[in-house]
Design a protein around this motif. Sequence first.
Motif, PDB file in Angstrom:
ATOM      1  N   ARG A  85       1.068  -1.144   0.161  1.00 31.72           N
ATOM      2  CA  ARG A  85      -0.265  -0.405   0.273  1.00 31.72           C
ATOM      3  C   ARG A  85       1.399   1.557   0.055  1.00 31.72           C
ATOM      4  N   GLY A  86       1.103   2.025  -0.977  1.00 30.36           N
ATOM      5  CA  GLY A  86       0.719   3.971  -1.101  1.00 30.36           C
ATOM      6  C   GLY A  86       2.567   3.758  -1.857  1.00 30.36           C
TER       7      GLY A  86
ATOM      8  N   SER B 158      -8.241   3.971 -11.034  1.00 26.33           N
ATOM      9  CA  SER B 158      -8.159   5.131  -9.517  1.00 26.33           C
ATOM     10  C   SER B 158      -9.541   4.870  -8.885  1.00 26.33           C
TER      11      SER B 158
ATOM     12  N   SER C 162      -8.165   1.755  -7.190  1.00 26.56           N
ATOM     13  CA  SER C 162      -7.207   2.282  -5.679  1.00 26.56           C
ATOM     14  C   SER C 162      -7.712   2.721  -4.427  1.00 26.56           C
ATOM     15  N   HIS C 163      -9.029   3.784  -5.067  1.00 23.00           N
ATOM     16  CA  HIS C 163      -9.836   4.479  -4.063  1.00 23.00           C
ATOM     17  C   HIS C 163     -10.751   3.790  -2.716  1.00 23.00           C
TER      18      HIS C 163
ATOM     19  N   ASN D 246      -8.674   1.481  -0.784  1.00 22.73           N
ATOM     20  CA  ASN D 246      -7.922   1.565  -0.095  1.00 22.73           C
ATOM     21  C   ASN D 246      -6.351   1.145   0.173  1.00 22.73           C
TER      22      ASN D 246
ATOM     23  N   ASP E 234      -4.579   3.080  -2.598  1.00 17.24           N
ATOM     24  CA  ASP E 234      -3.063   4.305  -2.076  1.00 17.24           C
ATOM     25  C   ASP E 234      -1.904   3.837  -3.484  1.00 17.24           C
TER      26      ASP E 234
ATOM     27  N   THR F 181      -0.378   5.411  -7.241  1.00 13.21           N
ATOM     28  CA  THR F 181      -0.147   6.823  -7.828  1.00 13.21           C
ATOM     29  C   THR F 181      -0.641   6.268  -9.088  1.00 13.21           C
TER      30      THR F 181
END
Length: 322
Positions: free
Chosen positions: A147-148, A166, A169-170, A173, A175, A177
């Motif tokens: 994540r991230g 997108s 991803s949202h 959760n 995160d 890029t």
Amino acid sequence: MIKPLLLLAAALACGPLQAAEPFPGRPITLVVPQPAGGAADALARSLGEEMGRRLGTTFIVENKPGASGMLGTNVVARARPDGHTLLVTNSTPVLTLPYMFDKVPYDVNRDLRFVTQISSGQLVLVVNHEIPAHNMKEFMEWAARNRGKVNYGSFGVGTSGHLVASYLSHSRNLDMTHVPFKGEVPLIQELVGGRISWGFTTLGPVVPHLQTGRLRALAVIADQRPKELPDVPTMAEAGMKDPEFKPMGWFAVLAPAGMPEAVSKRLEKEARAAIATPEMQARIQAYGMDAIGNSAEDARKEYELLAPVVERMVKTSGAKLE
């Protein structure tokens, strides 16, 4: 005798009586708001050939790209509603752009009417071969562990590939890029090179890389598995049943609002018959799409069903254009 004479005088004062223009009374123009050589252009030319034979007239394809497709779309929205000017476009100018710009020069509900949807495109979720995931369950677990740290690519801000990635991803959760590219070719190149971990692409351009093993397909956004990827499940089959994972990249024929009902019905009938021909079906499949050819009413219902979904996806992605 005085009253009939007065009526005749009034009629003459209004000018000669004009008969309704026969349809088709002249060549029909198919406006494509995307550049020549793309999928919408190819579909318009194929459709024009088939419909021209059925209607006994010439179809002229005019490419009017500009303003992300709004230029050509507005030309048709403002055209005389007599059936001689039609729009052949992908879904972006009518389904997505109204939510990405603060103002567009046309109102889809007020200025345009559907004739039929031609086809729907398929999006494939692909990962670089080094990503340790062979199905959606493994992919989601890998993305959660990282994540991230994960990036994904798209073929442009606000494209269907961007919006659905997108949302993934949202909504989960994760995160991730977003890395946008100017088109699908550079996106696929970066996916193959491993500089981008994953992304949604259309089917046709990515098949050779799936065959070499440089990329791996995990799921498709489609109503059914494409014949080229019989072992790859749809997103719904993979457990991703959100309405945001339904196909939204379609191509359609639209006309100016206010077209006479008889003309509208004739165009709908001949367009659907053209799409149903073996020749047109083969061309659509060659473009990596599924043929539709639905009624004008069903096309409008599909648009109305997807519009609020796309609006939510645009807001989620933060995609805005000026």
